[in-house]
Write an enzyme that holds these catalytic residues in place. Structure first.
Site, short mmCIF file in Angstrom:
data_model
loop_
_atom_site.label_atom_id
_atom_site.label_comp_id
_atom_site.label_asym_id
_atom_site.label_seq_id
_atom_site.Cartn_x
_atom_site.Cartn_y
_atom_site.Cartn_z
N GLU A 1 8.83 -4.25 10.84
CA GLU A 1 9.33 -2.96 10.33
C GLU A 1 9.87 -2.08 11.45
O GLU A 1 9.20 -1.85 12.48
CB GLU A 1 8.18 -2.24 9.59
CG GLU A 1 8.60 -0.90 9.00
CD GLU A 1 7.65 -0.35 7.96
OE1 GLU A 1 6.68 -1.04 7.58
OE2 GLU A 1 7.89 0.79 7.51
N LYS B 1 -1.26 -9.44 2.76
CA LYS B 1 -0.58 -8.97 3.97
C LYS B 1 -1.50 -8.00 4.70
O LYS B 1 -2.18 -7.21 4.06
CB LYS B 1 0.73 -8.26 3.62
CG LYS B 1 1.42 -7.64 4.84
CD LYS B 1 2.84 -7.20 4.54
CE LYS B 1 2.96 -5.84 3.92
NZ LYS B 1 2.38 -4.72 4.71
N ASP C 1 0.84 -1.20 0.00
CA ASP C 1 0.00 0.00 0.00
C ASP C 1 0.88 1.26 0.00
O ASP C 1 0.38 2.38 -0.12
CB ASP C 1 -1.02 0.00 1.15
CG ASP C 1 -0.37 -0.05 2.52
OD1 ASP C 1 0.88 -0.14 2.60
OD2 ASP C 1 -1.11 0.00 3.53
N SER C 2 2.20 1.05 0.08
CA SER C 2 3.15 2.16 -0.11
C SER C 2 3.02 2.76 -1.50
O SER C 2 3.58 3.82 -1.77
CB SER C 2 4.59 1.69 0.13
OG SER C 2 4.88 0.56 -0.67
N ASP D 1 -1.14 -6.25 -0.55
CA ASP D 1 -1.40 -5.59 0.73
C ASP D 1 -2.88 -5.29 0.87
O ASP D 1 -3.53 -4.80 -0.06
CB ASP D 1 -0.63 -4.25 0.75
CG ASP D 1 0.20 -4.08 1.99
OD1 ASP D 1 0.04 -4.86 2.95
OD2 ASP D 1 1.03 -3.15 1.99
N GLU E 1 -1.70 -5.48 8.49
CA GLU E 1 -0.97 -4.92 9.63
C GLU E 1 -1.72 -5.23 10.93
O GLU E 1 -2.95 -5.16 10.96
CB GLU E 1 -0.84 -3.39 9.47
CG GLU E 1 -0.03 -2.99 8.26
CD GLU E 1 0.12 -1.47 8.11
OE1 GLU E 1 -0.29 -0.71 9.02
OE2 GLU E 1 0.67 -1.06 7.07
O1 KIV Z 1 3.53 -1.17 1.76
C1 KIV Z 1 4.71 -1.55 1.80
O2 KIV Z 1 5.52 -1.26 0.92
C2 KIV Z 1 5.12 -2.32 2.95
C3 KIV Z 1 6.59 -2.59 3.08
C4 KIV Z 1 7.25 -1.38 3.59
C5 KIV Z 1 6.87 -3.78 3.91
O3 KIV Z 1 4.33 -2.71 3.75
#
Ligand code: KIV
Length: 271
Positions: A189, A120, A51-52, A90, A122
């Site tokens: 992280e 993934k 989600d980055s 994500d 959080e």
């Molecule tokens: O969204 C992302 O890029 C991440 C990484 C920093 C692990 O969660």
């Protein structure tokens, strides 16, 4: 001799076996078909459609605004390019926090429409029932502990996590809870290296670090940090292997000079 790039398709079982053999796992972010193909052919084990994408490609200040539809779109671009790497999508903010049923529907979209092979999310023990619901439905889940950027407005900063005894203990307990719930791996992280080491030793599943020191089971970076393409800020944990933003700036300035001077196109570039 076989190179990682020519070795068999990476699965969640591959990553578990890598941890058992103490073979470090390589992971990078990817948001599009072109980059995903380059990274996959270079032999990276895991492609995370993070989600980055919100901060790196969409120019946003946090990862909070990215939508489920946008994540499905980016996953599908990456999913079609990856031949060998495991593709992890994500779960964006509020796509899994409301209830496990909601999480299941949204995770299912990342697999069905986005071609992801795992998701993934959080959070720690509080999300164990959600992880279990997804795993029971056949969706592999990667956890994410330590700095969890979707909670930025709760924490107020991107400072390193796990620096006091309470938070340190909670992160190790959360890792155990996620493993118990069926997660196949964890991202950890921005925590002290000693906590990275302790967390990786506390669970059988691979712990993939980003700013978690060298003693975890693998490393992940944001590709645009590694390439020097994203330059708004440089996290201490990111190693730059190229300065592509500078290289691109120079190439574009050279092109503009050539157009303005009339030296582009020349006869070999004309019909
Ligand atoms: O969204 C992302 O890029 C991440 C990484 C920093 C692990 O969660």
């Amino acid at each position: 001799m076989s190179s990682p790039a020519s070795s068999p398709k990476v699965t969640t079982a591959t990553l578990r076996a890598q941890k058992a053999r103490r073979e470090r796992i390589t992971a990078l972010t990817a948001y599009d078909h072109l980059f995903a193909g380059l990274l996959d052919r270079a032999g990276v084990d895991v492609l995370l459609v993070g989600d980055s994408v919100a901060t790196v490609l969409q120019g946003r200040d946090t990862t909070v605004p990215v939508t489920m539809d946008q994540m499905v779109y980016h996953c599908e671009l990456v999913g079609r390019a990856a031949q060998r790497a495991l593709v992890v999508g994500d779960m964006p903010f509020l796509s899994y926090q409301v209830c496990p049923e909601d999480a299941l529907r949204n995770a299912g979209r990342l697999l069905k429409e986005g071609l992801a092979e795992a998701v993934k999310l959080e959070g720690g023990a509080a999300f164990a029932p959600t992880v279990q619901r997804l795993v029971d439905a056949g969706i592999p889940v990667m956890g994410h502990l330590g700095l969890t950027p979707q909670s930025i407005h709760q924490f107020g900063s991107y400072r390193a996590r796990g620096q006091d005894a309470d938070e340190h203990r909670r992160i190790v307990d959360d890792a155990r809870a996620l493993e118990q719930a069926g997660a196949f791996a964890l991202v950890l992280e921005k925590v002290p290296a000693e906590l990275g080491k302790e967390t990786a030793a506390a669970v059988q599943i691979p712990v993939i670090g980003i700013g978690a020191g060298p003693h975890v089971d693998g490393q992940i970076l944001v590709t645009h940090d590694l390439l020097g393409l994203f330059t708004r800020f440089k996290p201490r944990f990111a190693r730059r292997y190229l300065e592509l933003a500078d290289t691109i700036g120079k190439a574009v300035a050279d092109y503009c000079d050539d157009v303005r001077s009339g030296s582009f196109p020349d006869s070999s570039e004309s019909y």
